[in-house]
Write a protein that holds these residues in place. Structure first.
Motif, mmCIF file in Angstrom:
data_model
loop_
_atom_site.group_PDB
_atom_site.id
_atom_site.type_symbol
_atom_site.label_atom_id
_atom_site.label_comp_id
_atom_site.label_asym_id
_atom_site.label_seq_id
_atom_site.Cartn_x
_atom_site.Cartn_y
_atom_site.Cartn_z
ATOM 1 N N ALA A 465 0.810 -1.218 0.000
ATOM 2 C CA ALA A 465 0.000 0.000 0.000
ATOM 3 C C ALA A 465 0.847 1.275 0.000
ATOM 4 N N PRO A 466 1.873 1.401 0.865
ATOM 5 C CA PRO A 466 2.668 2.643 0.841
ATOM 6 C C PRO A 466 3.422 2.858 -0.472
ATOM 7 N N LEU A 467 3.821 1.762 -1.128
ATOM 8 C CA LEU A 467 4.591 1.894 -2.362
ATOM 9 C C LEU A 467 3.697 2.060 -3.581
ATOM 10 N N PHE A 468 2.657 1.226 -3.680
ATOM 11 C CA PHE A 468 1.916 1.123 -4.936
ATOM 12 C C PHE A 468 0.403 1.297 -4.776
ATOM 13 N N GLY A 469 -0.056 1.751 -3.618
ATOM 14 C CA GLY A 469 -1.484 1.876 -3.389
ATOM 15 C C GLY A 469 -2.095 3.166 -3.876
ATOM 16 N N ALA A 470 -1.268 4.104 -4.300
ATOM 17 C CA ALA A 470 -1.754 5.394 -4.802
ATOM 18 C C ALA A 470 -0.627 6.049 -5.591
ATOM 19 N N LYS A 471 -0.948 7.078 -6.340
ATOM 20 C CA LYS A 471 0.084 7.792 -7.086
ATOM 21 C C LYS A 471 1.005 8.522 -6.117
ATOM 22 N N THR A 472 2.306 8.402 -6.336
ATOM 23 C CA THR A 472 3.295 9.053 -5.485
ATOM 24 C C THR A 472 4.336 9.766 -6.339
ATOM 25 N N GLY A 473 5.049 10.680 -5.710
ATOM 26 C CA GLY A 473 6.138 11.346 -6.408
ATOM 27 C C GLY A 473 7.310 10.426 -6.658
ATOM 28 N N GLU A 474 7.390 9.335 -5.885
ATOM 29 C CA GLU A 474 8.519 8.427 -6.041
ATOM 30 C C GLU A 474 8.468 7.690 -7.373
ATOM 31 N N PHE A 475 7.291 7.156 -7.726
ATOM 32 C CA PHE A 475 7.175 6.338 -8.939
ATOM 33 C C PHE A 475 6.386 7.022 -10.058
ATOM 34 N N GLY A 476 5.573 8.006 -9.716
ATOM 35 C CA GLY A 476 4.910 8.823 -10.723
ATOM 36 C C GLY A 476 3.986 8.088 -11.665
ATOM 37 N N PHE A 477 3.358 7.011 -11.242
ATOM 38 C CA PHE A 477 2.447 6.303 -12.136
ATOM 39 C C PHE A 477 1.048 6.262 -11.538
ATOM 40 N N PHE A 478 0.047 6.104 -12.424
ATOM 41 C CA PHE A 478 -1.335 5.982 -11.982
ATOM 42 C C PHE A 478 -1.909 4.729 -12.607
ATOM 43 N N ASP A 479 -2.372 3.810 -11.770
ATOM 44 C CA ASP A 479 -2.948 2.556 -12.237
ATOM 45 C C ASP A 479 -4.175 2.272 -11.373
ATOM 46 N N ALA A 480 -5.334 2.730 -11.850
ATOM 47 C CA ALA A 480 -6.558 2.627 -11.046
ATOM 48 C C ALA A 480 -6.888 1.184 -10.702
ATOM 49 N N GLN A 481 -6.643 0.263 -11.633
ATOM 50 C CA GLN A 481 -6.952 -1.144 -11.362
ATOM 51 C C GLN A 481 -6.074 -1.696 -10.245
ATOM 52 N N LEU A 482 -4.773 -1.390 -10.297
ATOM 53 C CA LEU A 482 -3.858 -1.858 -9.256
ATOM 54 C C LEU A 482 -4.222 -1.258 -7.901
ATOM 55 N N PHE A 483 -4.508 0.039 -7.878
ATOM 56 C CA PHE A 483 -4.876 0.688 -6.618
ATOM 57 C C PHE A 483 -6.127 0.026 -6.040
ATOM 58 N N SER A 484 -7.088 -0.279 -6.892
ATOM 59 C CA SER A 484 -8.332 -0.906 -6.438
ATOM 60 C C SER A 484 -8.074 -2.306 -5.886
ATOM 61 N N LYS A 485 -7.190 -3.070 -6.536
ATOM 62 C CA LYS A 485 -6.887 -4.425 -6.070
ATOM 63 C C LYS A 485 -6.207 -4.391 -4.701
ATOM 64 N N ILE A 486 -5.325 -3.424 -4.481
ATOM 65 C CA ILE A 486 -4.659 -3.298 -3.182
ATOM 66 C C ILE A 486 -5.675 -2.917 -2.112
ATOM 67 N N ASP A 487 -6.596 -2.004 -2.447
ATOM 68 C CA ASP A 487 -7.651 -1.631 -1.501
ATOM 69 C C ASP A 487 -8.496 -2.838 -1.107
ATOM 70 N N ARG A 488 -8.845 -3.648 -2.085
ATOM 71 C CA ARG A 488 -9.687 -4.804 -1.806
ATOM 72 C C ARG A 488 -8.950 -5.823 -0.946
ATOM 73 N N ALA A 489 -7.682 -6.088 -1.270
ATOM 74 C CA ALA A 489 -6.922 -7.113 -0.546
ATOM 75 C C ALA A 489 -6.751 -6.764 0.920
ATOM 76 N N ARG A 490 -6.566 -5.503 1.221
ATOM 77 C CA ARG A 490 -6.298 -5.125 2.614
ATOM 78 C C ARG A 490 -7.521 -5.341 3.506
ATOM 79 N N SER A 491 -8.721 -5.383 2.914
ATOM 80 C CA SER A 491 -9.924 -5.560 3.718
ATOM 81 C C SER A 491 -10.395 -7.009 3.778
ATOM 82 N N LEU A 492 -9.777 -7.898 2.991
ATOM 83 C CA LEU A 492 -10.175 -9.299 3.014
ATOM 84 C C LEU A 492 -9.697 -9.972 4.306
ATOM 85 N N PRO A 493 -10.484 -10.890 4.859
ATOM 86 C CA PRO A 493 -10.010 -11.630 6.044
ATOM 87 C C PRO A 493 -8.863 -12.559 5.674
ATOM 88 N N ASP A 494 -8.008 -12.847 6.658
ATOM 89 C CA ASP A 494 -6.912 -13.777 6.417
ATOM 90 C C ASP A 494 -7.461 -15.105 5.911
#
Length: 552
Positions: A465-494
């Motif tokens: 999430a800190p690296l690839f969960g949103a657009k950042t100045g470090e990597f400068g990319f926007f990938d709505a699908q990837l951001f959405s997948k990370i959001d979904r995974a963090r809320s799933l139960p183990d």
């Protein structure tokens, strides 16, 4: 070749010869204040670090050397169990989760005061959470990546986007934290220094939300120069190259043996080693491969940690040519990771083919990033139409990071490999103390940079999430699908679904290569023979009231 093999054999010898060596040592019982249980701590202890802290407000400065010190001063509601790594009581003695998984009620430890005499209670906890939630857009823009943002995504100015809803005082000894959606790693996240509880009185006195001071090229507040918490040590002084702490006389837990704790910075590995050999310090972190022979010969102790970080090559898609997926994949295929690791990293450091650390759910032994294939890399780069554009490669000087033991040497090897691929590189060396971290994590002209992610809690979300969960100045990319997948995974139960979700994210990262994972580094601490036990932690939860010393 013979020289390289010989040094690695010495490292293996160190694993046998050094008294405290081994993968993360199991800590012994928490030391009592003294043999009699009544004496106050009386031993001085000096520990050398690879760099001075940047600032001592852990909610704002999320940096290893800064957090190493604030762990001694401030505490969280929850800590990590040293044996299992599971969340364990700290300033909260117990907690319950609601049936809808959206709220947690914490019962707070009684008879605890901050170092300035302010009572620790529900109002103090609420004041801290309210502060983090209400960080202004201007303050956030002037700061680096904030722990609160990394976990909860957004703040009070965007409440519909935030996973955090509120922190409410149920009573003087109970607080209720409410989320907007389930967050599987919530308790684990609360164990990190970014959620340590500061004295509200000290926050106000130090104008903690006004970044009007400068340290290591970074804007910080006056509070970040003098933190106040409830921990086993209280702040005493911050000089140019050292921070002095003293045992808190009213600490609620085991005070241990150390009365005066000093952190001193040596930016060169040889300087730290020599200081230990000379007896000027009692221990140091960031043992490098070059240190091992002397440590073994002198009979000094080495304590290793299990790997819980990833070192990577960052790529910034704000630079137009790096928006081309073929260029990024060509770069990933051109890197011989073994050639980077073997000469410069400690034994048992493994090549990384993903950004999730081993032993976490979602880790896939097969990885996901393309394998080393220099010929295919050259073909891809040619197909992409690269025409020799100059690409700036930032790397740090005068530092050793636990995920990057020899930055200049690692840069030299990687730049040579990328030059052989056909890239036109312009080296941009920046001293760590001149704001390297801020420069490479902010928007800018850096095409490439060296950095790493050190895991602070045991959940894959802390890496992704800190690296690839949103657009950042470090990597400068926007990938709505990837951001959405990370959001979904963090809320799933183990369980299987969550593991599969993170493996899918790994595969997507590998197929698009927004950055290139290089290594899962081993890190180690060296200590003098007056140390009986130095309890290491993969997540660096190492407080010095738990260090056991020989008594005369």
């Amino acid at each position: 070749m013979a020289r390289s093999i010989g040094r690695r054999e010495l490292l293996q010898a160190a694993a046998v010869a050094a008294l405290l060596t081994g993968c993360t040592a199991s800590p012994g019982p928490t030391p009592s204040p003294s043999a009699s249980g009544t004496d106050a701590p009386s031993e001085p202890f000096t520990f050398a670090t690879p760099a001075p802290p940047i600032g001592l407000d852990p909610a704002v400065i999320a940096e290893l050397e800064s957090w190493r010190i604030t762990r001694q001063i401030l505490e969280c509601l929850v800590t990590t169990d040293p044996e299992t790594g599971a969340p364990a009581p700290a300033l909260a003695t117990s907690w319950t989760q609601s049936s809808d998984l959206l709220s947690y009620t914490f019962t707070l430890r009684q008879n605890v005061t901050f170092h300035d005499g302010t009572p620790f209670n529900a109002a103090a906890v609420k004041a801290n959470f309210d502060r983090w939630f209400n960080f202004s857009p201007a303050f956030r823009a002037a700061s680096g990546p904030l722990p609160f943002t990394g976990v909860f995504k957004a703040h009070a100015d965007a409440p519909t986007l935030s996973l955090f809803k509120s922190c409410d005082a149920v009573s003087d000894r109970q607080v209720k934290i409410t989320l907007t959606q389930p967050l599987t790693g919530f308790l684990q996240a609360l164990t990190t220094p970014g959620f340590a509880i500061s004295s509200p009185t000290a926050l106000a006195a130090g104008t903690a939300d006004a970044a009007d001071q400068t340290s290591a090229g970074t804007r910080i507040s006056r509070y970040a120069l003098h933190p106040v918490g409830t921990g086993p040590f209280r702040f005493k002084e911050w000089a140019t190259d050292r921070v002095a702490l003293e045992a808190s006389p009213n600490y609620w837990g085991a005070r241990g043996q150390i009365s005066a704790l000093t952190f001193v910075a040596f930016d060169q590995p040889q300087a730290r080693l020599q200081a230990l050999v000379d007896g000027r310090i009692d221990g140091y972190d960031a043992v490098t491969l070059d240190n091992i022979e002397t440590l073994v010969r002198k009979g000094l102790q080495v304590v290793r940690r299990d790997p819980f970080s990833v070192m990577y090559l960052g790529m910034n898609q704000a630079v137009p040519i790096l928006q081309n997926e073929k260029v990024r994949l060509a770069i990933a295929m051109s890197i011989n990771k073994d050639a980077v690791i073997r000469p410069f990293f400690l034994e048992d450091t493994k090549p990384a083919a993903q950004f999730i650390a081993p032993k976490l759910s979602g880790f896939n032994q097969a990885g996901g990033f393309p394998a080393y294939d220099p010929e295919k890399a050259k073909r891809l780069l040619s197909e992409a139409g690269y025409k020799g554009e100059e690409l700036k490669f930032y790397y740090p000087l005068n530092t050793t990071r636990l995920y990057l033991p020899s930055p200049e040497k690692v840069y030299g090897e990687l730049s040579a490999q990328l030059t052989r691929l056909g890239l036109n590189l312009k080296p941009v060396p920046i001293a760590w103390s001149d704001g390297y971290l801020e420069k490479v994590t902010s928007a800018g002209d850096h095409a490439f940079h060296l950095l790493g992610r050190y895991g602070t809690f045991a959940d894959p979300d802390d890496f992704l999430a800190p690296l690839f969960g949103a657009k950042t100045g470090e990597f400068g990319f926007f990938d709505a699908q990837l951001f959405s997948k990370i959001d979904r995974a963090r809320s799933l139960p183990d369980g299987a679904d969550r593991t599969q979700a993170y493996q899918s994210i790994n595969a997507q990262l590998g197929s698009t290569a927004p950055a290139v994972p290089i290594a899962f580094p081993i890190s180690a601490v060296a200590v003098s023979n007056r140390v009986v036990n130095y309890p290491t932690s993969p997540v660096l939860n190492e407080t010095f009231n738990r260090v056991t010393l020989k008594t005369s």
